[in-house]
Design a protein around this motif. Structure first.
Motif, PDB file in Angstrom:
ATOM      1  N   GLN A  54      -3.507   1.465   6.254  1.00 45.63           N
ATOM      2  CA  GLN A  54      -4.908   1.499   5.829  1.00 45.63           C
ATOM      3  C   GLN A  54      -5.000   1.455   4.327  1.00 45.63           C
ATOM      4  OE1 GLN A  54      -7.485   4.437   7.252  1.00 45.63           O
ATOM      5  NE2 GLN A  54      -6.989   4.124   9.382  1.00 45.63           N
ATOM      6  N   PHE A  55      -4.132   2.225   3.706  1.00 46.13           N
ATOM      7  CA  PHE A  55      -4.125   2.284   2.240  1.00 46.13           C
ATOM      8  C   PHE A  55      -3.876   0.892   1.669  1.00 46.13           C
ATOM      9  CE2 PHE A  55      -2.383   3.146  -1.892  1.00 46.13           C
ATOM     10  CZ  PHE A  55      -3.158   4.192  -2.319  1.00 46.13           C
ATOM     11  N   LEU A 100      -1.753   5.491   8.285  1.00 51.19           N
ATOM     12  CA  LEU A 100      -2.458   5.738   7.033  1.00 51.19           C
ATOM     13  C   LEU A 100      -1.966   4.799   5.936  1.00 51.19           C
ATOM     14  CD1 LEU A 100      -4.609   7.753   6.626  1.00 51.19           C
ATOM     15  CD2 LEU A 100      -2.997   9.274   5.534  1.00 51.19           C
ATOM     16  N   ARG A 124      -3.398   1.846  13.351  1.00 48.60           N
ATOM     17  CA  ARG A 124      -3.079   1.582  11.946  1.00 48.60           C
ATOM     18  C   ARG A 124      -2.681   2.874  11.272  1.00 48.60           C
ATOM     19  NH1 ARG A 124      -7.326  -1.361   8.598  1.00 48.60           N
ATOM     20  NH2 ARG A 124      -8.763   0.117   9.511  1.00 48.60           N
TER      21      ARG A 124
END
Lengths: 297, 762
Positions: free
Chosen positions: A290-291, A287, A285
Motif C-alpha cells: 500500500q505504501f 501495508l 495488499r
C-alpha cells in the motif's frame, strides 16, 4: 546449501536488527541532540565524572556518518555468519562479544592508564567496531571462500615483472573492515586488533561462554518468528523434505534462507490462511505494498 | 526572435542594471557619500573626545549628551549647542547637573534598582552568560512628571530635496518641527507586557565584505557586551514599542546598563559614566575605566567607523524620528547556589553538550529582580516586574523535545490512516467516506508542513527537528491523505449533479427518467484537480497563518478561535454523509452479514481511526492552550480547550450512535424516503420484454456477467415462488445479475455493467 548467499535480508532477523539499529540509532540521537552520550573518553568522562554508563553505550551508536555507512555494509556481509550459525546462536554470539569487548577494553584501558607510566590511552572507538572485529574472526573462520582471482599489475619502476595480487570473494569485507578501522585512526586500529584477538580467544575457548551463553527469551522470540515462516516456506517450497525439516534450528534457517532464491515469488503472497477464503477479488495488499502504491500511482 | 548585436547589447545593459547593486557600504550617490562623510567625521571627533574623557570630566561635544537635566530646568528652550556659557566641562558628579537623568530617577536607580549601598560589599555570584529571552510585565511610573530634554537630529541625515543636490544640509532640527509622529513619543498605558531578548556580542567582524570575526573583550570574566531587543506593549496590543540597543553587563555586580542609539543620541560614549553610579569614588573610577576599555575595544576591533553602511545611517535617522531614546537599568538576580567553577561548567555544557555533570534541569531562569526604563527626551519612566526567562540553549532544547513529540504524533496519524485505507479498499466502501472531512484534516496537516518548513529556514538551531517535522507532515498531507482523497473523489464522481434527495433515496430513478450520465473523469484528472486545490489552499492559508501574529489582538483571537472551531469540526461532514448514505444499525448489519453480503455494509471509518485521530489532533491544541510555557508563547485559556474537547466528544458520540442506532436515527421517520432494494420479484411482463425467448419457459434470464441463467421469482407465476429473492439483484435500470456477480463488480465500480447507470451502494 547453495554456495551463493541469497541477496536481501529475508529470514535474517538478527542481521536486519543490527543493520537497522546501526543506522536508526545515530539518526534519532542526532535529531534529539543526544549524540554525545555515545562519546567515550577516559578523561574526563571516566576518570573525572565517573560516567560508567557510557561504557555500555559507546558501541551502540556511531558518531559520524562514514562510520554508519561502513558498519551497515559490514553487518550486511556478516549475514553469512547468521546463515552458518542460525539466528539464535548469532545473537547470543553478538551479545557475548559485546560483553567481552566492553569489559576487556575497559580493563585494559584502566590498567594502561594507571599502571603503565608514560602511556595514556584516552579515546575509545565509536560504534560497533569492537563487536564487528571480533565477529570478523568468525567470518573468516567459518565462511568458505568461494573463489579466488588474480589481478596482474605492471609496476611503475620495472614494468617487465608482473605484480600479482591474489583476491578472494571476501576481499570486499576485508577492505571494509580495514576502512572502518582506519576511519577511526590509531585507536581504531589498536582496539580493532584487540577485539579481533578477543574473537579468536572466544572461539578457542580461552574466553568461555561460546556454547553456554544464552540470552533469555531470545529462543522463544526467534522460534515464533520461525514457526510463522515455516508456513510460508511450506506453501512456497513444497519440494523441501518435510521429515528433515524440524531437526535443528540451524537447518531450518538455512532452508528458509534458501527458499526465496529458489523461487522468486514474494513470500507474502503465500501466507493466505485457509480461513481467509471468502470470495474477494482484491488480492490482500500488505501495508508495504500500500505504501509503495502511494508513490506509484 | 532573432537576436542581433543591438538586442544583445540592450539585454546586457538591462542585466547590468538589474544586477549592479552598490557594494560594500551601500553608498550609491554623491549625496549619500557626503552624508556618510559627515557622519564619519562627527563620530571620529566624538570618539577622540571620548578617548580623552576621564571619570571626573564631562561629556563635551557629543551628540545627545550636550545638555543635562539641570540645563533644561534652568531654560526649557535651551538649544543643544557646545559649549554652553557658564557650564563646567571639567568636572563630573552623579546628579542632574551633569546627567540626562533627574535626581529622583538617579536616587531610584541607586536605591531600588542597583541597591548600591546594600550590594556593594556582598560577594554575590552572577551568571556569566545571560543570553535568553525574558518575559514579564512593565508598569508606567510617570509620563509627564519630568521635563523633556531637547535632542535635535542633525540635518545631514535628511534625504535630498532634489536630484541635483550633492551637499547635505547643515545644522540641527528639533522635534517640534518633525512631521506628526508625536503619539509614538509617549507611553500611554499603565501596565503592559515586556519582552527582552538578550544576546551576547563576543566576536565582531572588522570588514564589510568578510564574515571573519574577532573577539575583542579582554575583560571577559568581568564585563560583557550585549545586544538587547526589547518590545513592550499594552494588553490589547494597540500601542507597541520596540527598540534594539547595546548593553553592558557588569558580571561582578549583576548590573546591566543599556542605552538606545540613534541619530540624536550617540549613546556608546555614555556607557562609562552611566555605568558608574557608585557613591565610592574609587569604585566609580574602576568601573568607569573598565567599561570605557570595553567600549574602546569594541570600537577599535569592529572598526566601527569603517564598517558603517548607508543602511545604518537611515536606520539611525528613522529611530531618531520615530522612537524615544531610553536609558535602561537592570539588576540580575544572583545565582549564589553555584560557585564560579560550576557556572563555567554549566556554560560549557550549554554551549557544547558533552554530558558533563552540570545538572541543567535544575538551572534557575535568568531573572531581573528590578529594572527601570527612563526616556530623557520623552520624559517617560517605566519599571519592570517579574521579568524572567530560561537560558536560550535550554529553551531551544525544550522546543526540540516538544517538536519531536509532534513528530511522533504525526507518525501515529500516518499509521492510523494506513489502517483506515486498508479497511476501505473498495470503491463501494470508500464511497461512504466524506470527502470534506478528510479535506479539513488534510488542510491542517498541509498548513503544519508549510509552517514547519518556513520555520526551519528561520531558526537555524532547530533546523533538523523542524525539517523532520515538515517532512513527516508533508508526507502525511500530500501523499497519504491526498491519495485517499483522490480515491474518495473518484468513487463519488458519479454522484455529481444528483440532488441530496435522490441520494437519500438511493438513486431509484426508473429507466424512463434518463438523466445525462456524468462523464466519470479518470484518476489522473482527479488527482491533478485535487493537488491543484490542495496547494492553492495551502499557500493561501499559510500566508494567513504567517501574517496572523501581526494582526491586532482582538481580530487575531476571533480568527484563531473560530478557525480552530471550524477546523475541529471534521467529523460533521462524515456524520452527514453517513445519514445520506443511510448506513443501517449495527444489529441489522449483523443480520445482513448472514445474508451473504457482508463487507458491503461495514461502517466506513475504523473506530481506531476515529478515536486516534481525534486524540492526536486535540493534544497539540490542549498543549498550546493549557501549558503555560509552551513553545509558541501562546496565552492560557482552559475554557476554550474544554469547550473544544466537548465539541469533539459530541461529534464522536454522534458517530458512535450512528453505528449503534443507524445513521438516520436523528431524522424524523417521514423525512426518510425508502432506500432502493435490489432484492425484489419481477413481473411476467418484464420477463416477456427482457427475457430471451428460449428462456421464458424456464422463468429465467441470463446474467451478463457470468453468462449463465438466473432463475427468477415472478409474481404471477406461483411455480417460481420457491426461488430465493436474495439470489439475484435487480438494478434501478432493470438489469438482473447474480447477487455474487454484481456484488463483486460493485466492489470495483458503482455503475451498471450493462448501461453504466450509477448504482446505489448496497
Amino acid at each position: 546449501m547453495s554456495m551463493e548467499t541469497p541477496v536481501g535480508l529475508f529470514q535474517y532477523p538478527v542481521t536486519k536488527l543490527c543493520m537497522v539499529s546501526c543506522a536508526v540509532v545515530p539518526l534519532v540521537a542526532s535529531v534529539a541532540g543526544w549524540k554525545y552520550h555515545f562519546l567515550l573518553q577516559f578523561d574526563p568522562f571516566l576518570s573525572l565524572h565517573h560516567q560508567y554508563y557510557r561504557l555500555l553505550l559507546f558501541q551502540i551508536g556511531c558518531l559520524n556518518e562514514s562510520d554508519v555507512a561502513l558498519m551497515v555494509l559490514i553487518w550486511y556481509h556478516f549475514r553469512q555468519i547468521e546463515r552458518v550459525f542460525g539466528s539464535l546462536k548469532y545473537i547470543n554470539l553478538i551479545s557475548l562479544v559485546f560483553v567481552y569487548t566492553t569489559v576487556l577494553l575497559a580493563v585494559l584501558n584502566t590498567v594502561m592508564n594507571y599502571v603503565l607510566p608514560g602511556w595514556f590511552w584516552n579515546r575509545y572507538p565509536t560504534g560497533a567496531l569492537p563487536i564487528l572485529l571480533a565477529l570478523f574472526h568468525f567470518y573468516k573462520e567459518y565462511t568458505p571462500k568461494i573463489y579466488e582471482f588474480e589481478v596482474f599489475l605492471a609496476p611503475f619502476i620495472r614494468p617487465k615483472d608482473k605484480l600479482v595480487i591474489k583476491l578472494s570473494d571476501q576481499f570486499l569485507v576485508n577492505a571494509l573492515i580495514a576502512l572502518a578501522m582506519l576511519n577511526q585512526g590509531a585507536i581504531g586500529v589498536a582496539t580493532g586488533f584487540i577485539s579481533w584477538m578477543i574473537g579468536v580467544f572466544i572461539d578457542n575457548g580461552i574466553l568461555v561462554g561460546l556454547s553456554t551463553w544464552k540470552l533469555p527469551l531470545m529462543a522463544r522470540l526467534l522460534s515464533t518468528r520461525a514457526r510463522t515462516s515455516i508456513n510460508a516456506a511450506d506453501q512456497t517450497t513444497s519440494a523441501i523434505d518435510t521429515p528433515q525439516r524440524v531437526r535443528t534450528q540451524d537447518i531450518l534457517q538455512d532452508t528458509q534462507a534458501a527458499a526465496p532464491a529458489r523461487n522468486d515469488t514474494p513470500s507474502t503472497a503465500g501466507i493466505t490462511t485457509p480461513e481467509d477464503s471468502e470470495p474477494n477479488d482484491e488480492p490482500v495488499r500488505p501495508l508495504r505494498t500500500q505504501f509503495l502504491d502511494t508513490f506509484r500511482r | 526572435m532573432e537576436i542581433d548585436g543591438n538586442t544583445l547589447l540592450f539585454i546586457i545593459i538591462v542585466f547590468y542594471i538589474f544586477f549592479s547593486s552598490p557594494g560594500g557600504d551601500g553608498v550609491s550617490s554623491t549625496f549619500e557619500f557626503n552624508q556618510m562623510k559627515i557622519l564619519k567625521e562627527t563620530l571620529d571627533l566624538e570618539y577622540q573626545l571620548f578617548n580623552n574623557m576621564t571619570y571626573d570630566s564631562n561629556f563635551k561635544n557629543i551628540t545627545g549628551l550636550k545638555l543635562s537635566y539641570q540645563d533644561i530646568l534652568d531654560n526649557p528652550d535651551q538649544n543643544a549647542t557646545f559649549p554652553l556659557p557658564n557650564k563646567n566641562y571639567n568636572s563630573w558628579n552623579v546628579g542632574q547637573s551633569h546627567m540626562l537623568l533627574p535626581d529622583k530617577v538617579i536616587n531610584y536607580i541607586q536605591d531600588e534598582v542597583w541597591n548600591i549601598s546594600e550590594l556593594e560589599n556582598k560577594n554575590n555570584v552572577f551568571p556569566f552568560n545571560i543570553s535568553s529571552s525574558l518575559r514579564g510585565t512593565t508598569d508606567l511610573i510617570s509620563n509627564h512628571k519630568y521635563e523633556k530634554i531637547r535632542m535635535p537630529i542633525p540635518n545631514f541625515y535628511k534625504t535630498p530635496s532634489g536630484f541635483s543636490v550633492d551637499q547635505p544640509e547643515l545644522g540641527d532640527d528639533y522635534s517640534a518641527e518633525w512631521p506628526g509622529s508625536s503619539e509614538v513619543h509617549n507611553v500611554t498605558f499603565q501596565r503592559g507586557d515586556i519582552n527582552i531578548k538578550v544576546t551576547h556580542i563576543n566576536r565582531v567582524s572588522n570588514d564589510l565584505g568578510s564574515s571573519k570575526k574577532y573577539s575583542f573583550n579582554s575583560q571577559d570574566d568581568k564585563w560583557k557586551f550585549l545586544e538587547l531587543q526589547i518590545t513592550f506593549n499594552d494588553d490589547a496590543e494597540k500601542e507597541k514599542h520596540s527598540l534594539t540597543t547595546f548593553g553592558v553587563y557588569d558580571i561582578q555586580r549583576g548590573r546591566i546598563l543599556s542605552l538606545s542609539d540613534s541619530a540624536k543620541f550617540h549613546s556608546l560614549f555614555a556607557f562609562p559614566h552611566y555605568m558608574s553610579l557608585d557613591q565610592d569614588e574609587n569604585l566609580r573610577k574602576e568601573s568607569f575605566e573598565q567599561s570605557k576599555k570595553l567600549i574602546t575595544e569594541y570600537w577599535d576591533t569592529s572598526k566601527y567607523i569603517d564598517t558603517l553602511r548607508i543602511g545604518d545611517l537611515s536606520a539611525a535617522y528613522h529611530n531618531a524620528q520615530e522612537k524615544c531614546e531610553y536609558a535602561i537599568f537592570l539588576q540580575i538576580d544572583p545565582w549564589n547556589q553555584y560557585t564560579k567553577d560550576q557556572l563555567k561548567m554549566i556554560d560549557d555544557e550549554l554551549n557544547w553538550p558533552l554530558g558533563r555533570p552540570a545538572n541543567l534541569s535544575d538551572l534557575p531562569p535568568i531573572s531581573i529582580s528590578s529594572g527601570l526604563f527612563f526616556s530623557p527626551d520623552c520624559g517617560v519612566s517605566l519599571k519592570l516586574d517579574n521579568v524572567r526567562g530560561p537560558r536560550y540553549e535550554l529553551q531551544t532544547k525544550k522546543v526540540r523535545y516538544h517538536l519531536l513529540c509532534g513528530v511522533i504524533l504525526i507518525m501515529c496519524q500516518i499509521y492510523l490512516l494506513l489502517c483506515q485505507m486498508k479497511h476501505t479498499n473498495t470503491p463501494s466502501s470508500v464511497n461512504k467516506i466524506s470527502f470534506y472531512s478528510f479535506r479539513m484534516i488534510n488542510l491542517v496537516d498541509g498548513i503544519l508542513a508549510m509552517v514547519y518548513f518556513i520555520a526551519s529556514s528561520i531558526v537555524a538551531e532547530l533546523y533538523l527537528p523542524l525539517v523532520i517535522s515538515a517532512f513527516c507532515s508533508f508526507i502525511l498531507a500530500s501523499l497519504f491523505e491526498t491519495r485517499y482523497l483522490i480515491a474518495v473523489y473518484a468513487s463519488q464522481a458519479n454522484e455529481e449533479g444528483i440532488s441530496i434527495r435522490t441520494l437519500f433515496e438511493g438513486n431509484t430513478e426508473g429507466p424512463e427518467r434518463q438523466r445525462v450520465i456524468p462523464e466519470v473523469p479518470d484518476e489522473a484528472a482527479i488527482s491533478g484537480g485535487i493537488y491543484g486545490r490542495f496547494f492553492f489552499f495551502l499557500v493561501t492559508f499559510s500566508f494567513l497563518a504567517i501574517s496572523a501574529p501581526a494582526w491586532p489582538r482582538n481580530v487575531r483571537l476571533f480568527v484563531e478561535y473560530t478557525g480552530l472551531f471550524i477546523l475541529n469540526s471534521y467529523w460533521v461532514p462524515q456524520i452527514l454523509r453517513n445519514a445520506v448514505k443511510g448506513i443501517p444499525a449495527r444489529n441489522i448489519r449483523r443480520r445482513n452479514e448472514n445474508a451473504r453480503n457482508r463487507g458491503q455494509t461495514k461502517l466506513p471509518l475504523l473506530w481506531k481511526f476515529v478515536v486516534g485521530t481525534t486524540i492526536i489532533r486535540v493534544l497539540p491544541v490542549i498543549y498550546i492552550f493549557t501549558y503555560p510555557s509552551n513553545i509558541f508563547k501562546h496565552h492560557k485559556n482552559v475554557k476554550f480547550v474544554v469547550l473544544l474537547s466537548l465539541w469533539l466528544l459530541f461529534q464522536v458520540s454522534i458517530l458512535y450512535s450512528q453505528d449503534i442506532l443507524g445513521a438516520r436515527w436523528f431524522l424524523p421517520q417521514h423525512t426518510i424516503p425508502e432506500g432502493y432494494s435490489y432484492f425484489k420479484s419481477v413481473t411476467s411482463q418484464y420477463l416477456a420484454e427482457h427475457g430471451d425467448e428460449s428462456l421464458v419457459e424456464t422463468n429465467s434470464v441470463d446474467c451478463s456477467i457470468c453468462m449463465s441463467g438466473i432463475p427468477l421469482y415472478v409474481d404471477d407465476k406461483p411455480e417460481t415462488h420457491k426461488v430465493d429473492q436474495y439470489s439475484y439483484m435487480v438494478t434501478p435500470c432493470n438489469h438482473i445479475f447474480h447477487t455474487e456477480c454484481l456484488e463483486n463488480w460493485m466492489s470495483y465500480k458503482l455503475q451498471c455493467p450493462v448501461c453504466r447507470t450509477p448504482l446505489p451502494p448496497v
